[in-house]
Design a protein around this motif. Structure first.
Motif, mmCIF file in Angstrom:
data_model
loop_
_atom_site.group_PDB
_atom_site.id
_atom_site.type_symbol
_atom_site.label_atom_id
_atom_site.label_comp_id
_atom_site.label_asym_id
_atom_site.label_seq_id
_atom_site.Cartn_x
_atom_site.Cartn_y
_atom_site.Cartn_z
ATOM 1 N N PRO A 24 0.691 -1.264 0.103
ATOM 2 C CA PRO A 24 0.014 -0.107 -0.143
ATOM 3 C C PRO A 24 0.848 1.349 0.097
ATOM 4 C CG PRO A 24 -0.877 -1.435 1.744
ATOM 5 C CD PRO A 24 0.430 -2.125 1.084
ATOM 6 N N THR A 25 1.940 1.285 0.504
ATOM 7 C CA THR A 25 2.950 2.469 0.608
ATOM 8 C C THR A 25 3.555 2.787 -0.834
ATOM 9 O OG1 THR A 25 4.543 1.563 1.462
ATOM 10 C CG2 THR A 25 3.115 2.133 3.196
ATOM 11 N N GLN A 26 3.506 1.828 -1.615
ATOM 12 C CA GLN A 26 4.491 2.064 -2.714
ATOM 13 C C GLN A 26 4.001 3.487 -3.628
ATOM 14 O OE1 GLN A 26 3.539 -0.253 -6.435
ATOM 15 N NE2 GLN A 26 2.167 -0.992 -5.242
ATOM 16 N N PHE A 27 5.152 4.176 -4.120
ATOM 17 C CA PHE A 27 4.851 5.327 -5.067
ATOM 18 C C PHE A 27 5.190 5.071 -6.523
ATOM 19 C CE2 PHE A 27 6.579 9.352 -6.555
ATOM 20 C CZ PHE A 27 5.670 10.342 -6.000
ATOM 21 N N PHE A 28 4.214 5.644 -7.209
ATOM 22 C CA PHE A 28 4.330 5.325 -8.847
ATOM 23 C C PHE A 28 5.110 6.442 -9.780
ATOM 24 C CE2 PHE A 28 0.788 2.783 -7.326
ATOM 25 C CZ PHE A 28 1.003 1.344 -8.160
ATOM 26 N N VAL A 29 5.898 6.007 -10.446
ATOM 27 C CA VAL A 29 6.682 7.226 -11.100
ATOM 28 C C VAL A 29 6.378 6.632 -12.543
ATOM 29 C CG1 VAL A 29 8.891 7.973 -11.982
ATOM 30 C CG2 VAL A 29 8.696 7.329 -9.321
ATOM 31 N N HIS A 30 5.438 7.534 -13.267
ATOM 32 C CA HIS A 30 4.903 7.319 -14.514
ATOM 33 C C HIS A 30 5.914 8.184 -15.664
ATOM 34 C CE1 HIS A 30 1.513 8.234 -17.767
ATOM 35 N NE2 HIS A 30 2.503 7.256 -18.249
ATOM 36 N N LEU A 31 6.587 7.470 -16.434
ATOM 37 C CA LEU A 31 7.329 7.766 -17.600
ATOM 38 C C LEU A 31 6.422 8.120 -18.721
ATOM 39 C CD1 LEU A 31 10.445 5.661 -17.224
ATOM 40 C CD2 LEU A 31 9.993 7.954 -16.174
ATOM 41 N N ASP A 32 6.052 9.404 -18.833
ATOM 42 C CA ASP A 32 5.095 9.726 -19.946
ATOM 43 C C ASP A 32 5.630 10.447 -21.172
ATOM 44 O OD1 ASP A 32 2.329 10.349 -20.655
ATOM 45 O OD2 ASP A 32 2.059 12.247 -19.595
ATOM 46 N N GLY A 33 5.200 10.098 -22.283
ATOM 47 C CA GLY A 33 5.476 10.628 -23.443
ATOM 48 C C GLY A 33 4.496 10.515 -24.592
ATOM 49 N N SER A 34 5.144 10.912 -25.772
ATOM 50 C CA SER A 34 4.274 10.645 -26.943
ATOM 51 C C SER A 34 4.430 9.182 -27.655
ATOM 52 C CB SER A 34 4.547 11.778 -27.941
ATOM 53 O OG SER A 34 5.756 11.393 -28.726
#
Length: 172
Positions: free
Chosen positions: A100-110
């Motif tokens: 439950p404590t995890q943190f998401f790092v979304h690598l966003d792009g085209s």
């Protein structure tokens, strides 16, 4: 955005070709925690399906997500980083249920940038033909989800620094 746990427990997410493995490994090294690539948790049937150009469905993904969630749960006390597409909110829910404590790092792009990257990856089981299906499936992080979106058009070092600046306000 919430603050990531300490020690950090991160899921670096995004479509195939976004740089999850490279950035995840760099973050783990910088944060001095173990790293795992979710691709390594796929059963042979999933790999064969993707290699044949067939997108996975939710039934294919669920056991895989539970395995990744177990890895995250096992590393909750000491920290860890996993790279995992986690494209749908429901997929992230499976991971959150386990850790439950995890943190998401979304690598966003085209899609164009990602397609070029995928085409340039020799020997990977995910063909460029599936990039569109990945973007069609992607549900970006919601405002109530614990995480941050970072632009994948930056260098790996810049993305690591971006993560540190956004989550701690300083550099490690």
């Amino acid at each position: 955005m919430h603050v990531p746990p300490s020690p950090p427990l991160l899921t670096v997410m995004g479509v195939s070709g976004s740089g999850k493995t490279t950035v995840g490994a760099a973050l783990a090294q910088r944060l001095r925690v173990p790293f795992a690539d979710a691709d390594d948790f796929h059963p042979p049937e999933n790999v064969a399906k993707m290699a044949a150009g067939v997108p996975l469905d939710d039934a294919d993904r669920l056991p895989w997500l539970h395995t990744i969630g177990a890895w995250l749960a096992a590393h909750a006390d000491g920290g860890g980083v996993v790279s995992c597409s986690a494209l749908k909110r429901s997929y992230r829910g499976v991971l959150r249920d386990a850790a439950p404590t995890q943190f998401f790092v979304h690598l966003d792009g085209s899609p164009e940038v990602v397609a070029r990257r995928v085409q340039g990856r020799p020997g990977h089981f995910m063909p460029a033909s599936l990039v569109d299906s990945q973007f069609a499936t992607l549900e970006p992080l919601g405002p109530d989800e614990n995480g941050v979106a970072l632009g994948l058009d930056r260098t790996v070092d810049e993305l690591v620094e971006d993560y540190l600046a956004v989550t701690t306000g300083s550099e490690v």
